[in-house]
Design an enzyme around this catalytic site. Structure first.
Site, PDB file in Angstrom:
ATOM      1  N   TYR A 146       0.816  -1.215   0.000  1.00 44.93           N
ATOM      2  CA  TYR A 146       0.000   0.000   0.000  1.00 44.93           C
ATOM      3  C   TYR A 146       0.851   1.268   0.000  1.00 44.93           C
ATOM      4  O   TYR A 146       0.348   2.361  -0.265  1.00 44.93           O
ATOM      5  CB  TYR A 146      -0.954   0.034   1.216  1.00 44.93           C
ATOM      6  CG  TYR A 146      -1.960  -1.098   1.248  1.00 44.93           C
ATOM      7  CD1 TYR A 146      -2.118  -1.953   0.165  1.00 44.93           C
ATOM      8  CD2 TYR A 146      -2.757  -1.316   2.360  1.00 44.93           C
ATOM      9  CE1 TYR A 146      -3.027  -2.997   0.198  1.00 44.93           C
ATOM     10  CE2 TYR A 146      -3.675  -2.347   2.397  1.00 44.93           C
ATOM     11  CZ  TYR A 146      -3.799  -3.194   1.311  1.00 44.93           C
ATOM     12  OH  TYR A 146      -4.707  -4.220   1.348  1.00 44.93           O
ATOM     13  N   LYS A 195       3.798 -15.350   2.560  1.00 46.49           N
ATOM     14  CA  LYS A 195       3.635 -16.118   1.320  1.00 46.49           C
ATOM     15  C   LYS A 195       5.054 -16.454   0.858  1.00 46.49           C
ATOM     16  O   LYS A 195       5.494 -16.097  -0.242  1.00 46.49           O
ATOM     17  CB  LYS A 195       2.865 -15.249   0.308  1.00 46.49           C
ATOM     18  CG  LYS A 195       2.431 -15.965  -0.938  1.00 46.49           C
ATOM     19  CD  LYS A 195       1.315 -16.967  -0.717  1.00 46.49           C
ATOM     20  CE  LYS A 195       0.979 -17.679  -2.016  1.00 46.49           C
ATOM     21  NZ  LYS A 195       0.163 -18.887  -1.824  1.00 46.49           N
ATOM     22  N   ASP A 227      -2.725 -18.103   2.430  1.00 45.28           N
ATOM     23  CA  ASP A 227      -3.927 -18.775   1.893  1.00 45.28           C
ATOM     24  C   ASP A 227      -4.429 -19.826   2.878  1.00 45.28           C
ATOM     25  O   ASP A 227      -5.631 -19.976   3.108  1.00 45.28           O
ATOM     26  CB  ASP A 227      -3.666 -19.376   0.498  1.00 45.28           C
ATOM     27  CG  ASP A 227      -2.278 -19.971   0.331  1.00 45.28           C
ATOM     28  OD1 ASP A 227      -1.445 -19.825   1.253  1.00 45.28           O
ATOM     29  OD2 ASP A 227      -2.011 -20.597  -0.708  1.00 45.28           O
ATOM     30  N   ASP A 251      -4.770  -6.662   6.374  1.00 44.01           N
ATOM     31  CA  ASP A 251      -5.995  -5.946   6.013  1.00 44.01           C
ATOM     32  C   ASP A 251      -7.108  -6.962   5.739  1.00 44.01           C
ATOM     33  O   ASP A 251      -8.226  -6.877   6.276  1.00 44.01           O
ATOM     34  CB  ASP A 251      -5.690  -5.117   4.747  1.00 44.01           C
ATOM     35  CG  ASP A 251      -6.829  -4.197   4.354  1.00 44.01           C
ATOM     36  OD1 ASP A 251      -7.791  -4.092   5.122  1.00 44.01           O
ATOM     37  OD2 ASP A 251      -6.750  -3.595   3.268  1.00 44.01           O
ATOM     38  N   ASP A 255     -10.319  -8.357   8.537  1.00 41.72           N
ATOM     39  CA  ASP A 255     -11.750  -8.264   8.226  1.00 41.72           C
ATOM     40  C   ASP A 255     -12.408  -9.642   8.294  1.00 41.72           C
ATOM     41  O   ASP A 255     -13.535  -9.785   8.778  1.00 41.72           O
ATOM     42  CB  ASP A 255     -11.964  -7.659   6.833  1.00 41.72           C
ATOM     43  CG  ASP A 255     -12.069  -6.140   6.895  1.00 41.72           C
ATOM     44  OD1 ASP A 255     -11.799  -5.578   7.977  1.00 41.72           O
ATOM     45  OD2 ASP A 255     -12.404  -5.520   5.877  1.00 41.72           O
TER      46      ASP A 255
END
Ligand code: NAD
Length: 361
Positions: A146, A195, A227, A251, A255
């Site tokens: 980001y 990852k 994942d 992020d 959620d």
């Protein structure tokens, strides 16, 4: 102890929920012999209305001079509020980005707790939710994809977009240290999520986290691919204590973790820098649809205040007392409208604050 707290009531239900959190904090201070000094500042729409900008330099300086900041939430109805006709850098949310930057808040903590009494709200099968869960996502907030270089170019008539994901070892080390420090105050387990089978930034992440782990022999470390973590959060959330991860993975996972609790009005959060300073706020927004009606659930803000006592002031007993009061009130069957279920008693925002404060011992 003297606690110097800056409050940002903000917009919508913000002033109502912050008022109740102060009520509970004041009771905890009275019971445990502390003095609290509150200084309110304006941010978001409330600041735009008075100063024409979502956050003033004076407000930032006031926040910097405090030990911690307790916030309600900011923003209005994004389709009807005149604040959203302003240029993006003058809208309410710009105030939040500015304060996070000014205070160098690089670590975001989002606990996701399933209370036994609210298990019905959990969208998972009873055999999974029945075990309950109490996990915390520690997300890096100021680096990664980001904040990397980005551009969109056209090459030979084909549009191409590039985003870059960069982390240096210092950025990884400081968030890892926060993660392990916090795990030490909890059930002493860190799941570092990356990852590393694909990304170089994840391989560096994994090796720096392993270096930091050596200083915390009492904390168990495991690595998990992002994942797999997304699947495990719905398959067996009880396995997690602290999930430590970079900005974008955090992020998305935070959620997901919030949603498996099913109760937006119960979710606290904190953003920390490399001192004890932190900004504490509920995970939900300013709920303009129910503002001013005294029906909002103040518990997310009350639990954010408990996090503030625990992480900025090391007042663990006081934080425990607030969390115990929340459990007690739920057990006794009191609910605000958003978490109401058959057989319970529905109460207002201010009554919920009174009930919680009465149960602080
Ligand atoms: P929201 O979280 O404000 O509301 C979503 C739904 O949940 C609404 O129906 C609302 O009534 C309900 N809700 C939220 N908190 C509640 C509570 N404590 N008790 C009972 N019900 C509650 O999200 P939104 O509607 O998408 O956003 C509204 C405004 O909040 C927007 O301006 C948005 O930008 C802002 N926002 C601010 C923050 C922040 O201050 N950090 C975070 C998210 C959204």
């Amino acid at each position: 102890m003297e606690l110097n707290i800056t409050c940002i009531p903000g917009d919508g239900i913000g002033p109502e929920i912050v008022r109740e959190a102060k009520k509970v904090l004041d009771k905890a201070a009275e019971c445990y012999g502390h003095q609290i000094k509150y200084t309110d500042i304006l941010m978001g729409g409330a600041s735009i209305d008075v100063h024409g900008v979502p956050l003033t330099e004076e407000a930032i300086e006031t926040a910097k001079a405090a030990d911690a900041v307790l916030m309600g939430s900011i923003g209005g109805d994004t389709t009807t509020s005149p604040w959203y006709k302003l240029p993006p850098d003058l809208r309410p949310e710009a105030g939040l980005l500015a304060i996070r930057k000014a205070l160098n808040l690089f670590a975001n903590l989002r606990p996701a707790v399933l209370y036994e009494e609210l298990a019905e709200a959990c969208p998972l099968k009873p055999e999974i939710s029945g075990k309950g869960f109490d996990l915390l996502i520690m997300r890096e907030l100021t680096g990664g994809l980001y904040f990397g270089e980005r551009r969109t170019v056209e090459e030979n008539g084909v549009r191409k977009a590039v985003d870059t994901l960069t982390y240096d070892e210092k950025e990884i080390r400081r968030i890892a240290v926060k993660g392990f420090d916090i795990a030490r105050k909890r059930r002493k387990k860190v799941t570092s999520v990356d990852k590393a089978n694909v990304l170089d930034s994840s391989r560096l992440w994994r090796s720096v986290v392993e270096e930091v782990a050596k200083d915390y022999p009492e904390v168990a470390l495991e690595h998990m691919l992002v994942d797999n973590c997304a699947m495990q959060l719905v398959k067996d959330p009880a396995q997690f204590d602290v999930i430590l991860t970079e900005n974008m993975f955090g992020d998305i996972l935070s959620d997901e973790a919030s949603m498996v609790t099913g109760s937006i009005g119960m979710l606290a959060s904190a953003s920390l820098n490399d001192t004890k300073f932190g900004l504490y706020e509920p995970s939900h927004g300013s709920a303009p649809d129910i503002a001013g009606k005294d029906i909002a659930n103040p518990i997310a803000t009350v639990l954010s205040a408990a996090m503030m006592l625990r992480y900025s002031f090391d007042l663990d007993k006081e934080a425990d007392a607030i969390e115990a009061a929340v459990k007690e009130v739920l057990k006794e069957g009191y609910r605000t409208g958003d978490i109401m279920s058959a057989g319970c008693e529905q109460v207002s925002c201010s009554r919920m604050g009174d009930l919680l404060a009465e149960r602080i011992r």
